[in-house]
Write an enzyme that holds these catalytic residues in place. Structure first.
Site, PDB file in Angstrom:
ATOM      1  N   LEU A  89       1.301  -0.897  -0.050  1.00 26.23           N
ATOM      2  CA  LEU A  89       0.230  -0.086  -0.102  1.00 26.23           C
ATOM      3  C   LEU A  89       0.929   0.924   0.280  1.00 26.23           C
ATOM      4  O   LEU A  89       1.968   1.122   0.789  1.00 26.23           O
ATOM      5  CB  LEU A  89      -0.322   0.058   1.166  1.00 26.23           C
ATOM      6  CG  LEU A  89      -2.045  -1.132   1.365  1.00 26.23           C
ATOM      7  CD1 LEU A  89      -2.676  -0.773   3.195  1.00 26.23           C
ATOM      8  CD2 LEU A  89      -3.410  -0.877   0.400  1.00 26.23           C
ATOM      9  N   ASP A  90       0.074   2.102  -0.483  1.00 26.69           N
ATOM     10  CA  ASP A  90       1.750   3.439  -0.661  1.00 26.69           C
ATOM     11  C   ASP A  90       1.815   4.432   0.839  1.00 26.69           C
ATOM     12  O   ASP A  90       0.319   3.499   1.889  1.00 26.69           O
ATOM     13  CB  ASP A  90       0.708   4.588  -1.162  1.00 26.69           C
ATOM     14  CG  ASP A  90       0.287   4.511  -2.816  1.00 26.69           C
ATOM     15  OD1 ASP A  90       1.143   3.649  -3.149  1.00 26.69           O
ATOM     16  OD2 ASP A  90      -0.841   4.968  -3.416  1.00 26.69           O
ATOM     17  N   ARG A  91       3.047   4.597   1.664  1.00 27.25           N
ATOM     18  CA  ARG A  91       2.417   4.597   2.510  1.00 27.25           C
ATOM     19  C   ARG A  91       1.754   6.109   3.076  1.00 27.25           C
ATOM     20  O   ARG A  91       1.489   5.433   4.176  1.00 27.25           O
ATOM     21  CB  ARG A  91       4.162   5.998   2.682  1.00 27.25           C
ATOM     22  CG  ARG A  91       4.648   6.251   4.035  1.00 27.25           C
ATOM     23  CD  ARG A  91       6.077   7.201   3.991  1.00 27.25           C
ATOM     24  NE  ARG A  91       6.520   7.492   2.134  1.00 27.25           N
ATOM     25  CZ  ARG A  91       7.663   7.319   1.560  1.00 27.25           C
ATOM     26  NH1 ARG A  91       8.245   6.400   2.408  1.00 27.25           N
ATOM     27  NH2 ARG A  91       7.358   7.517   0.954  1.00 27.25           N
ATOM     28  N   ASN A 140       0.516   4.007  -7.551  1.00 30.32           N
ATOM     29  CA  ASN A 140      -0.899   5.095  -7.281  1.00 30.32           C
ATOM     30  C   ASN A 140      -2.148   5.221  -8.070  1.00 30.32           C
ATOM     31  O   ASN A 140      -2.148   5.870  -8.508  1.00 30.32           O
ATOM     32  CB  ASN A 140      -0.156   6.334  -7.568  1.00 30.32           C
ATOM     33  CG  ASN A 140       0.565   6.263  -6.188  1.00 30.32           C
ATOM     34  OD1 ASN A 140       2.372   7.466  -6.975  1.00 30.32           O
ATOM     35  ND2 ASN A 140       1.136   6.007  -5.544  1.00 30.32           N
TER      36      ASN A 140
END
Length: 171
Positions: free
Chosen positions: A8-10, A102
């Protein structure tokens, strides 16, 4: 020891799938590559998408430091459904049908409906409502798939964090 099956994105919260060993990791990663995992997200976007449900299909080009919509990019498909409309925002259920870098963030920003809290892809536009953290209003709430070694359906769900649930009253 456990191994992360996906990422997952940060700036995004939610369900993550971990494998206990390298063999399970390989099998589960194959499920993701084969798009055999249902990946559902909750997001709060600026404005109101029209129509209230549909798909965003802009091709995405992966670049150092981010991604962008480009005719030279790879096919990308995000299905969306409006769950609730607020004065300045929409709560959305988002399903990743492909898995580009993203992807949800890029698709919504390109469509003119950046996620609340989006800084990277909002192209200088302020968030529709304030989000006082370094995250975006995006949460991976459900992963579902058939477990290869048992044939049973498995769903992993993560409840919406309080800071995101609180946005409903601000928007």
């Amino acid at each position: 020891i456990s191994f992360s099956v996906h990422r997952l994105d940060r700036e995004v919260s939610g369900a993550l799938l971990l494998a206990r060993d390298a063999e399970a990791l390989a099998v589960l990663q194959d499920l993701f590559r084969a798009r055999a995992v249902e990946k559902l997200y909750w997001g709060m976007a600026s404005g109101h998408l029209a129509p209230p449900e549909g798909a965003l299909t802009f091709p995405i080009l992966d670049e150092p430091g981010g991604a962008r919509v480009s005719a030279r990019g790879k096919p990308a498909r995000t299905r969306y459904r409006t769950l609730a409309r607020h004065a300045r925002t929409s709560e959305l259920e988002l399903e990743l049908l492909t898995g580009r870098k993203n992807q949800i963030r890029v698709h919504l920003a390109h469509a003119g409906h950046a996620l609340v809290g989006e800084r990277k892809y909002a192209r200088g536009r302020d968030s529709a409502v304030p989000l006082r953290s370094r995250r975006v209003a995006l949460h991976a709430w459900r992963l579902a798939f058939v477990v290869p070694w048992s044939g049973k359906n498995l769903a992993v769900e993560a409840p919406l964090p309080d800071e995101l649930a609180a946005l409903r009253g601000l928007s």
